[in-house]
Design a protein around this motif. Structure first.
Motif, PDB file in Angstrom:
ATOM      1  N   LEU A  53       0.838  -1.185   0.000  1.00  0.00           N
ATOM      2  CA  LEU A  53       0.000   0.000   0.000  1.00  0.00           C
ATOM      3  C   LEU A  53       0.880   1.244   0.000  1.00  0.00           C
ATOM      4  CD1 LEU A  53      -2.572  -1.043   2.779  1.00  0.00           C
ATOM      5  CD2 LEU A  53      -2.891  -1.187   0.306  1.00  0.00           C
ATOM      6  N   ASN A  54       0.298   2.363  -0.408  1.00  0.00           N
ATOM      7  CA  ASN A  54       1.008   3.633  -0.294  1.00  0.00           C
ATOM      8  C   ASN A  54       1.111   4.007   1.181  1.00  0.00           C
ATOM      9  OD1 ASN A  54       1.412   4.501  -3.155  1.00  0.00           O
ATOM     10  ND2 ASN A  54      -0.822   4.355  -3.187  1.00  0.00           N
ATOM     11  N   TYR A  55       2.264   4.501   1.562  1.00  0.00           N
ATOM     12  CA  TYR A  55       2.504   4.800   2.978  1.00  0.00           C
ATOM     13  C   TYR A  55       1.647   5.968   3.465  1.00  0.00           C
ATOM     14  CZ  TYR A  55       4.697   6.675   7.144  1.00  0.00           C
ATOM     15  OH  TYR A  55       4.902   7.163   8.401  1.00  0.00           O
ATOM     16  N   SER A  56       1.157   5.856   4.697  1.00  0.00           N
ATOM     17  CA  SER A  56       0.541   6.985   5.392  1.00  0.00           C
ATOM     18  C   SER A  56       0.921   6.892   6.865  1.00  0.00           C
ATOM     19  CB  SER A  56      -0.983   6.983   5.244  1.00  0.00           C
ATOM     20  OG  SER A  56      -1.578   6.015   6.069  1.00  0.00           O
ATOM     21  N   ALA A  57       0.910   8.030   7.557  1.00  0.00           N
ATOM     22  CA  ALA A  57       1.279   8.057   8.975  1.00  0.00           C
ATOM     23  C   ALA A  57       0.315   7.233   9.817  1.00  0.00           C
ATOM     24  CB  ALA A  57       1.319   9.502   9.473  1.00  0.00           C
ATOM     25  N   ALA A  58      -0.883   6.964   9.287  1.00  0.00           N
ATOM     26  CA  ALA A  58      -1.848   6.144  10.018  1.00  0.00           C
ATOM     27  C   ALA A  58      -1.317   4.736  10.240  1.00  0.00           C
ATOM     28  CB  ALA A  58      -3.175   6.090   9.259  1.00  0.00           C
ATOM     29  N   MET A  59      -0.420   4.270   9.387  1.00  0.00           N
ATOM     30  CA  MET A  59       0.183   2.949   9.578  1.00  0.00           C
ATOM     31  C   MET A  59       0.977   2.899  10.878  1.00  0.00           C
ATOM     32  SD  MET A  59       1.518   2.115   5.729  1.00  0.00           S
ATOM     33  CE  MET A  59       0.373   1.861   4.367  1.00  0.00           C
ATOM     34  N   CYS A 227      -9.783  -0.093  10.638  1.00  0.00           N
ATOM     35  CA  CYS A 227      -8.680   0.828  10.364  1.00  0.00           C
ATOM     36  C   CYS A 227      -7.825   0.348   9.200  1.00  0.00           C
ATOM     37  CB  CYS A 227      -7.831   1.021  11.617  1.00  0.00           C
ATOM     38  SG  CYS A 227      -8.686   1.959  12.909  1.00  0.00           S
ATOM     39  N   TYR A 228      -7.657  -0.964   9.071  1.00  0.00           N
ATOM     40  CA  TYR A 228      -6.925  -1.488   7.915  1.00  0.00           C
ATOM     41  C   TYR A 228      -7.651  -1.109   6.622  1.00  0.00           C
ATOM     42  CZ  TYR A 228      -4.568  -4.573   4.658  1.00  0.00           C
ATOM     43  OH  TYR A 228      -3.855  -5.041   3.576  1.00  0.00           O
ATOM     44  N   CYS A 229      -8.975  -1.223   6.633  1.00  0.00           N
ATOM     45  CA  CYS A 229      -9.766  -0.860   5.450  1.00  0.00           C
ATOM     46  C   CYS A 229      -9.632   0.626   5.134  1.00  0.00           C
ATOM     47  CB  CYS A 229     -11.233  -1.218   5.655  1.00  0.00           C
ATOM     48  SG  CYS A 229     -11.575  -2.991   5.660  1.00  0.00           S
ATOM     49  N   LEU A 230      -9.592   1.461   6.164  1.00  0.00           N
ATOM     50  CA  LEU A 230      -9.443   2.904   5.947  1.00  0.00           C
ATOM     51  C   LEU A 230      -8.082   3.225   5.338  1.00  0.00           C
ATOM     52  CD1 LEU A 230     -10.987   4.404   9.220  1.00  0.00           C
ATOM     53  CD2 LEU A 230     -12.066   4.062   6.997  1.00  0.00           C
ATOM     54  N   ILE A 231      -7.045   2.561   5.829  1.00  0.00           N
ATOM     55  CA  ILE A 231      -5.707   2.779   5.288  1.00  0.00           C
ATOM     56  C   ILE A 231      -5.633   2.295   3.846  1.00  0.00           C
ATOM     57  CG2 ILE A 231      -3.285   2.081   5.511  1.00  0.00           C
ATOM     58  CD1 ILE A 231      -3.784   2.039   8.589  1.00  0.00           C
ATOM     59  N   SER A 232      -6.292   1.180   3.553  1.00  0.00           N
ATOM     60  CA  SER A 232      -6.336   0.672   2.175  1.00  0.00           C
ATOM     61  C   SER A 232      -7.107   1.628   1.271  1.00  0.00           C
ATOM     62  CB  SER A 232      -7.001  -0.710   2.148  1.00  0.00           C
ATOM     63  OG  SER A 232      -6.240  -1.659   2.868  1.00  0.00           O
ATOM     64  N   TRP A 233      -8.228   2.147   1.786  1.00  0.00           N
ATOM     65  CA  TRP A 233      -9.018   3.122   1.021  1.00  0.00           C
ATOM     66  C   TRP A 233      -8.164   4.336   0.678  1.00  0.00           C
ATOM     67  CZ3 TRP A 233     -10.100   8.236   2.017  1.00  0.00           C
ATOM     68  CH2 TRP A 233     -11.077   8.833   1.206  1.00  0.00           C
ATOM     69  N   ASN A 234      -7.441   4.838   1.663  1.00  0.00           N
ATOM     70  CA  ASN A 234      -6.595   6.011   1.437  1.00  0.00           C
ATOM     71  C   ASN A 234      -5.522   5.720   0.391  1.00  0.00           C
ATOM     72  OD1 ASN A 234      -5.443   8.745   2.420  1.00  0.00           O
ATOM     73  ND2 ASN A 234      -3.719   7.350   2.650  1.00  0.00           N
ATOM     74  N   SER A 235      -4.987   4.507   0.414  1.00  0.00           N
ATOM     75  CA  SER A 235      -3.933   4.132  -0.525  1.00  0.00           C
ATOM     76  C   SER A 235      -4.431   4.129  -1.967  1.00  0.00           C
ATOM     77  CB  SER A 235      -3.378   2.755  -0.156  1.00  0.00           C
ATOM     78  OG  SER A 235      -2.415   2.324  -1.085  1.00  0.00           O
ATOM     79  N   ARG A 236      -5.727   3.842  -2.154  1.00  0.00           N
ATOM     80  CA  ARG A 236      -6.288   3.758  -3.511  1.00  0.00           C
ATOM     81  C   ARG A 236      -6.640   5.125  -4.103  1.00  0.00           C
ATOM     82  NH1 ARG A 236     -10.847   2.341  -3.713  1.00  0.00           N
ATOM     83  NH2 ARG A 236     -11.539   1.746  -1.622  1.00  0.00           N
ATOM     84  N   GLN A 237      -6.657   6.162  -3.285  1.00  0.00           N
ATOM     85  CA  GLN A 237      -7.092   7.467  -3.762  1.00  0.00           C
ATOM     86  C   GLN A 237      -6.026   8.138  -4.621  1.00  0.00           C
ATOM     87  OE1 GLN A 237     -10.345   8.087  -3.150  1.00  0.00           O
ATOM     88  NE2 GLN A 237     -10.071   6.066  -2.200  1.00  0.00           N
ATOM     89  N   PRO A 238      -6.463   9.041  -5.505  1.00  0.00           N
ATOM     90  CA  PRO A 238      -5.471   9.860  -6.231  1.00  0.00           C
ATOM     91  C   PRO A 238      -4.620  10.621  -5.228  1.00  0.00           C
ATOM     92  CG  PRO A 238      -7.683  10.161  -7.140  1.00  0.00           C
ATOM     93  CD  PRO A 238      -7.850   9.360  -5.891  1.00  0.00           C
ATOM     94  N   GLU A 239      -3.435  10.976  -5.609  1.00  0.00           N
ATOM     95  CA  GLU A 239      -2.501  11.601  -4.685  1.00  0.00           C
ATOM     96  C   GLU A 239      -3.087  12.859  -4.042  1.00  0.00           C
ATOM     97  OE1 GLU A 239       2.222  12.899  -4.550  1.00  0.00           O
ATOM     98  OE2 GLU A 239       1.330  11.999  -6.337  1.00  0.00           O
ATOM     99  N   THR A 240      -3.971  13.551  -4.753  1.00  0.00           N
ATOM    100  CA  THR A 240      -4.602  14.766  -4.220  1.00  0.00           C
ATOM    101  C   THR A 240      -5.387  14.485  -2.952  1.00  0.00           C
ATOM    102  OG1 THR A 240      -4.880  15.545  -6.493  1.00  0.00           O
ATOM    103  CG2 THR A 240      -6.110  16.714  -4.786  1.00  0.00           C
ATOM    104  N   TYR A 241      -6.004  13.285  -2.878  1.00  0.00           N
ATOM    105  CA  TYR A 241      -6.848  12.927  -1.749  1.00  0.00           C
ATOM    106  C   TYR A 241      -6.183  11.886  -0.849  1.00  0.00           C
ATOM    107  CZ  TYR A 241     -10.597  15.368  -4.168  1.00  0.00           C
ATOM    108  OH  TYR A 241     -11.373  16.313  -4.776  1.00  0.00           O
ATOM    109  N   ARG A 242      -4.867  11.825  -0.888  1.00  0.00           N
ATOM    110  CA  ARG A 242      -4.167  10.829  -0.094  1.00  0.00           C
ATOM    111  C   ARG A 242      -3.369  11.530   1.005  1.00  0.00           C
ATOM    112  NH1 ARG A 242      -0.014   8.104  -3.465  1.00  0.00           N
ATOM    113  NH2 ARG A 242      -1.784   7.759  -4.852  1.00  0.00           N
ATOM    114  N   ILE A 243      -3.466  10.999   2.229  1.00  0.00           N
ATOM    115  CA  ILE A 243      -2.697  11.563   3.331  1.00  0.00           C
ATOM    116  C   ILE A 243      -1.331  10.878   3.402  1.00  0.00           C
ATOM    117  CG2 ILE A 243      -2.582  11.813   5.824  1.00  0.00           C
ATOM    118  CD1 ILE A 243      -5.566  12.040   5.881  1.00  0.00           C
TER     119      ILE A 243
END
Length: 243
Positions: A53-59, A227-243
């Motif tokens: 997945l694309n990295y986010s601080a939520a991980m 929370c895993y699903c939320l992190i996966s959802w965020n990873s799928r978003q275009p970079e504009t909507y990704r934290i």
């Protein structure tokens, strides 16, 4: 890759492992090799960088949650991930609805009804940003609650079946209206449980929606999946909507 990109890939990989085994796996100091007197499992699975997945601080927050033994504090860390993503989710939905309104401007007159509809979108956004609505915002937009439902504590499942009026075993065949009612009630339950933990008992009036102490471990299992699903959802978003 830059050192930051390398660190993010390592953090993402450790998140994937932690989620899979429901155990915090972090970078640390190795002991001397003789201290490891165990046989290695030869059944290895190769994981490519592209599959991560694309990295986010939520991980990082997720792994911190798994590191905590106290179920109440672990719950607050998981809930923090909901609070982390909810504003982004609300903005994404509001921006899309606003763009749809603007798309129709060339074929529709700019009368008071049109302008009021834009004000209505603003009011809906403000409501979705209220503390009590954050859980519903992510449940409604980011996850398939039917797939997560079975991980809820039994006491919550029984309560939901009575409130929404369906058989406990028939949750997979719920109508759209009943699914929405389930989401709203789960969000109220999660918010009430959060308030019950963070507020002093002397100034908090229980609503009856709070999780029972003996069910907190199971609730955290549900929260981990959510929370895993939320992190996966965020990873799928275009970079504009990704934290």
């Amino acid at each position: 890759m830059s050192s930051v990109e390398e660190d993010n890939i390592i953090a993402t990989f450790l998140f994937q492992l932690s989620s899979k085994f429901n155990t915090p796996i972090k970078i640390g100091r190795f002991l001397n090799w003789p201290d490891y007197d165990v046989q290695e499992n030869e059944d290895h699975t190769n994981i490519s960088i592209d599959s991560l997945l694309n990295y986010s601080a939520a991980m990082d927050i997720y792994i911190q949650a798994l590191s905590i033994r106290n179920e109440d504090i672990r719950y607050l860390y998981f809930y923090k991930i909901i609070e982390y993503f909810a504003p982004l989710v609300a903005k994404k939905k509001s921006y899309e609805l606003l763009n749809q309104k603007l798309d129709s401007l060339s074929i529709k007159s700019r009368d008071h009804k049109y302008l009021e509809s834009i004000f209505s979108l603003t009011r809906q956004y403000d409501i979705s940003m209220k503390d009590r609505e954050l859980a519903y915002t992510v449940l409604n937009e980011c996850v398939d609650i039917i797939e997560l439902y079975e991980y809820l504590p039994d006491s919550v499942i029984k309560k939901l079946s009575k409130i929404v009026q369906f058989k406990e075993s028939g949750y997979s065949a719920l109508t759209v209206d009943k699914i929405d009612a389930v989401k709203k009630n789960i969000s109220q339950f999660l918010y009430a449980t959060r308030n019950d933990i963070v507020h002093a008992k002397s100034n908090y009036n229980r609503t009856g929606n709070e999780c029972l102490p003996e069910a907190m471990e199971q609730l955290n299992l549900f929260m981990g999946k959510l929370c895993y699903c939320l992190i996966s959802w965020n990873s799928r978003q275009p970079e504009t909507y990704r934290i």
